[in-house]
Design a protein around this motif. Structure first.
Motif, PDB file in Angstrom:
ATOM      1  N   GLN A  39       2.528  10.514  -9.507  1.00 38.91           N
ATOM      2  CA  GLN A  39       1.705  10.757 -10.682  1.00 38.91           C
ATOM      3  C   GLN A  39       0.957  12.082 -10.576  1.00 38.91           C
ATOM      4  O   GLN A  39       0.757  12.780 -11.563  1.00 38.91           O
ATOM      5  CB  GLN A  39       0.712   9.605 -10.884  1.00 38.91           C
ATOM      6  CG  GLN A  39      -0.246   9.803 -12.040  1.00 38.91           C
ATOM      7  CD  GLN A  39       0.471  10.058 -13.338  1.00 38.91           C
ATOM      8  OE1 GLN A  39       1.564   9.546 -13.536  1.00 38.91           O
ATOM      9  NE2 GLN A  39      -0.124  10.863 -14.196  1.00 38.91           N
ATOM     10  N   GLU A  40       0.542  12.443  -9.364  1.00 37.84           N
ATOM     11  CA  GLU A  40      -0.183  13.700  -9.173  1.00 37.84           C
ATOM     12  C   GLU A  40       0.674  14.905  -9.556  1.00 37.84           C
ATOM     13  O   GLU A  40       0.147  15.955  -9.916  1.00 37.84           O
ATOM     14  CB  GLU A  40      -0.627  13.835  -7.719  1.00 37.84           C
ATOM     15  CG  GLU A  40      -1.739  12.856  -7.342  1.00 37.84           C
ATOM     16  CD  GLU A  40      -2.067  12.925  -5.872  1.00 37.84           C
ATOM     17  OE1 GLU A  40      -1.400  13.715  -5.160  1.00 37.84           O
ATOM     18  OE2 GLU A  40      -2.978  12.206  -5.430  1.00 37.84           O
ATOM     19  N   LYS A  41       1.995  14.753  -9.483  1.00 35.62           N
ATOM     20  CA  LYS A  41       2.901  15.850  -9.813  1.00 35.62           C
ATOM     21  C   LYS A  41       3.207  15.914 -11.307  1.00 35.62           C
ATOM     22  O   LYS A  41       3.815  16.859 -11.772  1.00 35.62           O
ATOM     23  CB  LYS A  41       4.208  15.708  -9.034  1.00 35.62           C
ATOM     24  CG  LYS A  41       4.011  15.760  -7.527  1.00 35.62           C
ATOM     25  CD  LYS A  41       5.336  15.571  -6.806  1.00 35.62           C
ATOM     26  CE  LYS A  41       5.144  15.609  -5.304  1.00 35.62           C
ATOM     27  NZ  LYS A  41       6.418  15.403  -4.561  1.00 35.62           N
TER      28      LYS A  41
ATOM     29  N   GLU B 126      -0.122   5.000 -16.303  1.00 36.48           N
ATOM     30  CA  GLU B 126       0.100   3.581 -16.058  1.00 36.48           C
ATOM     31  C   GLU B 126       0.840   3.356 -14.737  1.00 36.48           C
ATOM     32  O   GLU B 126       0.800   2.270 -14.176  1.00 36.48           O
ATOM     33  CB  GLU B 126       0.910   2.973 -17.201  1.00 36.48           C
ATOM     34  CG  GLU B 126       2.261   3.656 -17.420  1.00 36.48           C
ATOM     35  CD  GLU B 126       2.968   3.128 -18.644  1.00 36.48           C
ATOM     36  OE1 GLU B 126       2.428   2.212 -19.287  1.00 36.48           O
ATOM     37  OE2 GLU B 126       4.038   3.631 -18.965  1.00 36.48           O
ATOM     38  N   ASN B 127       1.490   4.384 -14.217  1.00 39.04           N
ATOM     39  CA  ASN B 127       2.243   4.254 -12.970  1.00 39.04           C
ATOM     40  C   ASN B 127       1.347   4.050 -11.762  1.00 39.04           C
ATOM     41  O   ASN B 127       1.819   3.636 -10.712  1.00 39.04           O
ATOM     42  CB  ASN B 127       3.100   5.508 -12.749  1.00 39.04           C
ATOM     43  CG  ASN B 127       4.205   5.628 -13.782  1.00 39.04           C
ATOM     44  OD1 ASN B 127       4.663   4.619 -14.292  1.00 39.04           O
ATOM     45  ND2 ASN B 127       4.602   6.844 -14.102  1.00 39.04           N
ATOM     46  N   ILE B 128       0.043   4.368 -11.869  1.00 38.91           N
ATOM     47  CA  ILE B 128      -0.824   4.242 -10.698  1.00 38.91           C
ATOM     48  C   ILE B 128      -1.505   2.877 -10.645  1.00 38.91           C
ATOM     49  O   ILE B 128      -2.318   2.637  -9.757  1.00 38.91           O
ATOM     50  CB  ILE B 128      -1.891   5.352 -10.669  1.00 38.91           C
ATOM     51  CG1 ILE B 128      -2.897   5.172 -11.807  1.00 38.91           C
ATOM     52  CG2 ILE B 128      -1.255   6.719 -10.703  1.00 38.91           C
ATOM     53  CD1 ILE B 128      -4.103   6.055 -11.648  1.00 38.91           C
TER      54      ILE B 128
ATOM     55  N   MET C  50       0.830  -1.201   0.000  1.00 34.36           N
ATOM     56  CA  MET C  50       0.000   0.000   0.000  1.00 34.36           C
ATOM     57  C   MET C  50       0.868   1.257   0.000  1.00 34.36           C
ATOM     58  O   MET C  50       0.558   2.238  -0.683  1.00 34.36           O
ATOM     59  CB  MET C  50      -0.941   0.003   1.213  1.00 34.36           C
ATOM     60  CG  MET C  50      -2.049  -1.050   1.157  1.00 34.36           C
ATOM     61  SD  MET C  50      -3.227  -0.767  -0.194  1.00 34.36           S
ATOM     62  CE  MET C  50      -4.072   0.707   0.396  1.00 34.36           C
ATOM     63  N   LYS C  51       1.947   1.217   0.773  1.00 35.20           N
ATOM     64  CA  LYS C  51       2.846   2.373   0.822  1.00 35.20           C
ATOM     65  C   LYS C  51       3.460   2.635  -0.540  1.00 35.20           C
ATOM     66  O   LYS C  51       3.513   3.784  -1.018  1.00 35.20           O
ATOM     67  CB  LYS C  51       3.952   2.133   1.854  1.00 35.20           C
ATOM     68  CG  LYS C  51       4.894   3.328   2.012  1.00 35.20           C
ATOM     69  CD  LYS C  51       6.083   2.995   2.883  1.00 35.20           C
ATOM     70  CE  LYS C  51       7.065   2.100   2.127  1.00 35.20           C
ATOM     71  NZ  LYS C  51       8.348   1.925   2.857  1.00 35.20           N
ATOM     72  N   ARG C  52       3.937   1.593  -1.208  1.00 27.43           N
ATOM     73  CA  ARG C  52       4.560   1.763  -2.527  1.00 27.43           C
ATOM     74  C   ARG C  52       3.538   2.260  -3.553  1.00 27.43           C
ATOM     75  O   ARG C  52       3.851   3.095  -4.406  1.00 27.43           O
ATOM     76  CB  ARG C  52       5.185   0.439  -2.979  1.00 27.43           C
ATOM     77  CG  ARG C  52       6.396   0.042  -2.168  1.00 27.43           C
ATOM     78  CD  ARG C  52       7.061  -1.217  -2.723  1.00 27.43           C
ATOM     79  NE  ARG C  52       8.230  -1.585  -1.919  1.00 27.43           N
ATOM     80  CZ  ARG C  52       9.015  -2.632  -2.189  1.00 27.43           C
ATOM     81  NH1 ARG C  52       8.742  -3.420  -3.219  1.00 27.43           N
ATOM     82  NH2 ARG C  52      10.063  -2.892  -1.411  1.00 27.43           N
TER      83      ARG C  52
ATOM     84  N   GLU D 212       2.857   5.917  -2.908  1.00 22.78           N
ATOM     85  CA  GLU D 212       3.980   6.726  -3.385  1.00 22.78           C
ATOM     86  C   GLU D 212       3.911   6.911  -4.898  1.00 22.78           C
ATOM     87  O   GLU D 212       4.190   8.005  -5.419  1.00 22.78           O
ATOM     88  CB  GLU D 212       5.311   6.066  -2.988  1.00 22.78           C
ATOM     89  CG  GLU D 212       5.606   6.155  -1.502  1.00 22.78           C
ATOM     90  CD  GLU D 212       6.856   5.365  -1.113  1.00 22.78           C
ATOM     91  OE1 GLU D 212       7.374   4.624  -1.979  1.00 22.78           O
ATOM     92  OE2 GLU D 212       7.287   5.492   0.055  1.00 22.78           O
ATOM     93  N   GLN D 213       3.543   5.847  -5.604  1.00 21.39           N
ATOM     94  CA  GLN D 213       3.407   5.936  -7.053  1.00 21.39           C
ATOM     95  C   GLN D 213       2.295   6.910  -7.432  1.00 21.39           C
ATOM     96  O   GLN D 213       2.439   7.700  -8.369  1.00 21.39           O
ATOM     97  CB  GLN D 213       3.103   4.555  -7.652  1.00 21.39           C
ATOM     98  CG  GLN D 213       4.309   3.636  -7.739  1.00 21.39           C
ATOM     99  CD  GLN D 213       5.365   4.175  -8.683  1.00 21.39           C
ATOM    100  OE1 GLN D 213       6.371   4.712  -8.253  1.00 21.39           O
ATOM    101  NE2 GLN D 213       5.117   4.064  -9.974  1.00 21.39           N
TER     102      GLN D 213
END
Length: 473
Positions: free
Chosen positions: A115-117, A125-127, A105-107, A110-111
């Protein structure tokens, strides 16, 4: 070790069902799953420098343990709480699963924050959830889900197994609650994300439709290279927008800020650019006057950028929705509610894509109609000018006909007067001839008289002389 244990558990329960339980318990004891606090001890992987190692071990342990939970026969979960307690102990297997879930969940969080930035939708695709997280959620059901309590994946079986164990009950309850909260949080994320993507696509489609219906294109007719050069001088070389009001010949005034339409019409045909994203504004600007062909009017389309902006937004919204559908596909394996939503959204996406193509076709047709209307307006204006000139010429022709008749009449009068003058002249000439003859006759008569007088004078002088001579004598 993890792969071996997982394979043995899966194969053993598949072949022997609940008869494999004793062997499975021994495998779990040998596997010796440890929570994060045990892995951090000095004899194993202590300190911050080994954090990544500890996290990777926790994830591997979670994969084995959730696989064990998945293959554990339903009869054990329902009827053998003691075996379930020994198989998932509150101080070993369950906290190890909790710690592994926390790492995943932490990783994933973080992803999502990374992505929000970012601004590019292509990076969405990173989320996507890690495969291990999808696998975990696909093999459990929250304990508070009453509809799923009879399901063999429900975490309620843990709560039931430990309900009479006063000391362990709270520990197990806290761990199971954390599993359920993570499940709910992930499920809500995907439901909200897909719903937001759908709403964004709907709003973009509506805005695009409104942009198509409200768009008013204008046309500039260029009949020479000089006309094209005049337009070019008023264009911004980068945006192809007019920097000032522009009017060429019979065309209507096109206001400042209107952009050249490059996706259809004369520009698209000449530069072979039918897609806005591929337009090379610099090249179009540089070779602008090369579009002219002698003997043929060139129609340049201008419009506001509202449609292009809305089309771009619609493309982004559809790409976002399609991307979310792809990313949420794995989440659909874990969350039935998300899968149901995805199934309906697939048809919705297809409908949006068709609607977008329809709007693009409608806009293209509308621009063509407006182009033809402007062309007809200019043609009618030119025809009216020609007709006005024709009417003016007809009026002049009628006036000339009247003047011609008047002149013909005056000519006749002049001719009559000339004939009269000629008659008078002839009469005068005849009188002149008569007078001349009379003059000659008078001159002859005068000469005769003069001769007679001379003779008489001479005779008189002779007589006078004789008389004087006789007197003198």
């Amino acid at each position: 070790q993890c792969g071996l244990v997982s394979s043995l558990i899966e194969t053993g329960f598949a072949l022997r069902n609940d008869d494999f339980m004793d062997s499975a318990l021994k495998l779990h004891e040998c596997f010796d799953a440890k929570p994060e606090v045990e892995l951090d001890k000095e004899e194993l992987f202590p300190g911050p420098k080994n954090q990544r190692v500890r996290e990777d071990i926790l994830i591997c342990q979670l994969e084995v343990l959730i696989n064990s939970w998945n293959w554990l026969p339903r009869i054990i979960k329902e009827d053998s709480p003691k075996d379930l307690q020994n198989f998932f102990r509150p101080d070993f297997e369950l906290p190890a699963m909790r710690d592994g879930l926390r790492v995943l969940m932490k990783r994933w969080e973080e992803q999502k924050k990374k992505q929000e930035k970012k601004e590019k939708a292509s990076d969405d695709e990173n989320i996507e959830m890690p495969d291990q997280l999808v696998d975990f959620f696909s093999k459990i059901q929250p304990a508070h889900n009453e509809e799923a309590r009879g399901n063999e994946r429900s975490l309620f079986w843990f709560t039931k197994a430990y309900q009479n164990q006063r000391m362990e009950q709270q520990i197990v309850h806290d761990i199971i609650s954390e599993f359920s909260k993570c499940y709910d949080r992930a499920e809500s994320f995907w439901e909200d994300r897909v719903t937001e993507a759908r709403k964004a696509a709907e709003d973009a489609q509506l805005s695009l439709k409104q942009a198509v219906s409200s768009e008013q294109a204008q046309v500039i007719l260029c009949s020479s290279k000089e006309d094209l050069q005049k337009v070019k001088d008023l264009l911004d070389s980068k945006s192809l927008k007019l920097t000032a009001d522009c009017q060429v010949g019979d065309s209507a005034v096109v206001k400042r800020g209107q952009a050249l339409v490059t996706t259809q019409g004369a520009v698209a045909q000449h530069f072979n650019k039918m897609n806005k994203s591929s337009v090379d504004a610099a090249k179009i600007y540089a070779d602008f006057t090369s579009m002219f062909k002698a003997g043929k009017d060139l129609r340049l389309l201008f419009s506001s950028e509202n449609y292009d902006v809305q089309q771009s937004e619609a493309d982004k919204a559809l790409d976002r929705l399609q991307s979310d559908l792809v990313m949420a596909k794995s989440a659909g394996q874990a969350f039935p509610a998300v899968k149901q939503n995805l199934d309906s959204l697939t048809e919705v996406l297809h409908g949006f894509q068709i609607s977008k193509k329809d709007q693009e076709a409608s806009r293209k047709l509308a621009l063509q109609e407006q182009e033809l209307q402007e062309t007809m307006r200019v043609a009618n204006a030119r025809l009216r000018q020609v007709e006005m000139k024709k009417e003016h010429l007809e009026i002049l022709n009628k006036k000339l006909e009247v003047d011609k008749k008047t002149l013909a009449k005056e000519k006749t009068q002049v001719e009559d007067q000339l004939a009269s003058v000629m008659q008078v002249q002839e009469s005068v000439l005849r009188e002149k001839e008569i007078i001349a003859k009379q003059k000659e006759e008078m001159a002859r008569a005068l000469r005769e008289v003069s001769g007679f007088l001379q003779q008489e004078k001479a005779s008189l002088e002779r007589r006078t002389t004789r008389n004087l001579g006789g007197a003198a004598s």
